[in-house]
Scaffold this motif. Structure first.
Motif, short mmCIF file in Angstrom:
data_model
loop_
_atom_site.label_atom_id
_atom_site.label_comp_id
_atom_site.label_asym_id
_atom_site.label_seq_id
_atom_site.Cartn_x
_atom_site.Cartn_y
_atom_site.Cartn_z
N ALA A 73 -6.78 -18.02 3.55
CA ALA A 73 -7.00 -17.20 2.35
C ALA A 73 -6.99 -15.72 2.71
N GLU A 74 -7.58 -15.39 3.86
CA GLU A 74 -7.61 -13.99 4.28
C GLU A 74 -6.22 -13.48 4.60
N ARG A 75 -5.42 -14.34 5.27
CA ARG A 75 -4.05 -13.94 5.59
C ARG A 75 -3.24 -13.73 4.30
N LEU A 76 -3.44 -14.62 3.33
CA LEU A 76 -2.73 -14.50 2.05
C LEU A 76 -3.14 -13.21 1.33
N ALA A 77 -4.44 -12.92 1.32
CA ALA A 77 -4.91 -11.70 0.67
C ALA A 77 -4.35 -10.46 1.35
N THR A 78 -4.29 -10.48 2.68
CA THR A 78 -3.75 -9.34 3.42
C THR A 78 -2.27 -9.14 3.10
N ARG A 79 -1.51 -10.26 3.04
CA ARG A 79 -0.09 -10.14 2.70
C ARG A 79 0.09 -9.55 1.30
N ARG A 80 -0.77 -9.97 0.37
CA ARG A 80 -0.68 -9.44 -0.99
C ARG A 80 -0.93 -7.94 -1.02
N VAL A 81 -1.94 -7.50 -0.23
CA VAL A 81 -2.25 -6.06 -0.19
C VAL A 81 -1.05 -5.28 0.33
N TRP A 82 -0.48 -5.74 1.46
CA TRP A 82 0.64 -5.01 2.04
C TRP A 82 1.89 -5.08 1.17
N LYS A 83 2.05 -6.20 0.47
CA LYS A 83 3.18 -6.33 -0.45
C LYS A 83 3.05 -5.33 -1.59
N GLN A 84 1.83 -5.19 -2.12
CA GLN A 84 1.60 -4.22 -3.19
C GLN A 84 1.80 -2.80 -2.70
N ARG A 85 1.33 -2.52 -1.50
CA ARG A 85 1.51 -1.18 -0.93
C ARG A 85 2.99 -0.86 -0.76
N SER A 86 3.78 -1.85 -0.33
CA SER A 86 5.22 -1.63 -0.16
C SER A 86 5.88 -1.33 -1.50
N LYS A 87 5.44 -2.08 -2.55
CA LYS A 87 5.98 -1.84 -3.90
C LYS A 87 5.63 -0.44 -4.37
N ASP A 88 4.38 -0.03 -4.15
CA ASP A 88 3.94 1.30 -4.57
C ASP A 88 4.72 2.39 -3.84
N ALA A 89 4.94 2.19 -2.53
CA ALA A 89 5.67 3.19 -1.73
C ALA A 89 7.12 3.27 -2.20
N ARG A 90 7.74 2.12 -2.48
CA ARG A 90 9.13 2.09 -2.94
C ARG A 90 9.27 2.78 -4.30
N ARG A 91 8.30 2.50 -5.20
CA ARG A 91 8.33 3.12 -6.52
C ARG A 91 8.18 4.64 -6.42
N LEU A 92 7.27 5.10 -5.53
CA LEU A 92 7.07 6.53 -5.35
C LEU A 92 8.32 7.18 -4.77
N ARG A 93 8.97 6.49 -3.81
CA ARG A 93 10.19 7.03 -3.21
C ARG A 93 11.31 7.15 -4.24
N GLU A 94 11.44 6.13 -5.11
CA GLU A 94 12.47 6.16 -6.14
C GLU A 94 12.22 7.28 -7.14
N GLN A 95 10.94 7.52 -7.47
CA GLN A 95 10.60 8.60 -8.39
C GLN A 95 10.99 9.93 -7.80
N ARG A 96 10.73 10.11 -6.51
CA ARG A 96 11.07 11.38 -5.85
C ARG A 96 12.56 11.60 -5.80
N GLU A 97 13.31 10.52 -5.56
CA GLU A 97 14.77 10.64 -5.49
C GLU A 97 15.34 11.01 -6.85
N ARG A 98 14.67 10.56 -7.92
CA ARG A 98 15.13 10.91 -9.27
C ARG A 98 14.62 12.27 -9.72
N GLY A 99 13.79 12.87 -8.88
CA GLY A 99 13.23 14.17 -9.23
C GLY A 99 12.07 14.09 -10.16
N GLY A 100 11.47 12.92 -10.28
CA GLY A 100 10.34 12.71 -11.15
C GLY A 100 9.05 13.20 -10.52
N PRO A 101 7.92 13.10 -11.27
CA PRO A 101 6.63 13.56 -10.74
C PRO A 101 6.13 12.61 -9.67
#
Length: 290
Positions: A262-290
């Protein structure tokens, strides 16, 4: 440090205005695996003594060994209290004392008053005790005897199997005339382990024998030179005692595997969400968004 977790019976808390501010650190925590969620359920906190009640009219030694392990894991001192001693076999206390090595065993009867003073002496001023045991073990009757009045509701056990009827349905913290406090608890049908780090304290006889095993990592099953299985074969260690040890050890190992997964699964979920957040932020920057 104080936490914002929900308090359990026995917790010390910080009140801000009229609201719960925080729960202060616990010095002991009596826990079991929550049968509904599989997580950890705290039955009582900041307890000094766990009074494990064994009904004299229907003792279950294997269950008592489980309760002892849960009590040792809490960080409190366990004491075995035989209730309804007037209905118990004459050799029950000696049998329990012989098998439950290193733990005090007291005989009590709320009907006759036997042993009530001895239990009360364990709950002097500044001491918190909690009653642990199955339904119908006489926990509320023992509480009333300690209080010197009938404050907790009690009911007769079922005539066919001597089991309780869950008269006590919630935990109650009560101040005793001697100055200490006791927590009366409902009977527990299930008492799943959350850990077994202190299994050697619950089975000190097996731990001592294990020092004579040929292999340091002996599992006490079929290994050559095992001092524990030799003691069983020689009659100095009850086979049921070793069977209880193995059962609790297996259960604790299974819980560790489940918790780790359960701990391994929770850790994977956290890092998966962080990767999504980082990708979304990078895409926003590339589009010139805030």
């Amino acid at each position: 440090a104080a936490t914002a977790a929900a308090p359990a019976v026995g917790d010390w808390v910080v009140i801000v205005g009229q609201r719960l501010g925080a729960v202060l650190p616990r010095w002991s925590s009596l826990d079991r695996q929550d049968p509904a969620t599989g997580g950890v359920q705290t039955l009582a906190a900041n307890v000094d003594v766990v009074l494990i009640t064994v009904p004299g009219d229907r003792p279950n030694v294997a269950r008592t060994e489980r309760e002892l392990l849960v009590a040792w894991e809490s960080g409190a001192r366990p004491v075995v209290v035989v209730t309804k001693a007037d209905l118990a076999p004459g050799d029950l206390v000696d049998e329990l004392s012989g098998r439950l090595v290193g733990v005090d065993v007291l005989a009590t009867s709320a009907e006759t008053g036997k042993g009530i003073a001895e239990v009360g002496a364990l709950l002097a001023t500044g001491t918190t005790g909690v009653l642990l045991g199955p339904s119908g073990a006489g926990k509320s009757s023992l509480t009333n005897a300690l209080l010197g009045e009938r404050r907790q509701a009690v009911a007769a056990v079922r005539a066919d199997d001597r089991r309780g009827r869950h008269t006590t349905t919630s935990r109650h913290l009560l101040r005793l005339p001697a100055g200490g406090v006791v927590i009366d608890t409902p009977g527990l049908r299930s008492l799943g382990l959350t850990s077994a780090h202190r299994i050697d304290e619950a089975f000190p006889d097996i731990d001592e024998l294990a020092g004579g095993c040929r292999f340091a990592d002996c599992a006490h099953r079929s290994e050559p030179g095992c001092a524990v299985t030799a003691a069983v074969a020689g009659g100095s260690l009850p086979g049921q005692r070793l069977a209880s040890y193995h059962k609790l050890e297996r259960e604790a190992a299974a819980e560790r595997r489940r918790s780790d997964a359960a701990e391994r699964l929770a850790t994977r979920r956290v890092w998966k969400q962080r990767s999504k957040d980082a990708r979304r932020l990078r895409e926003q920057r590339e589009r010139g968004g805030p």
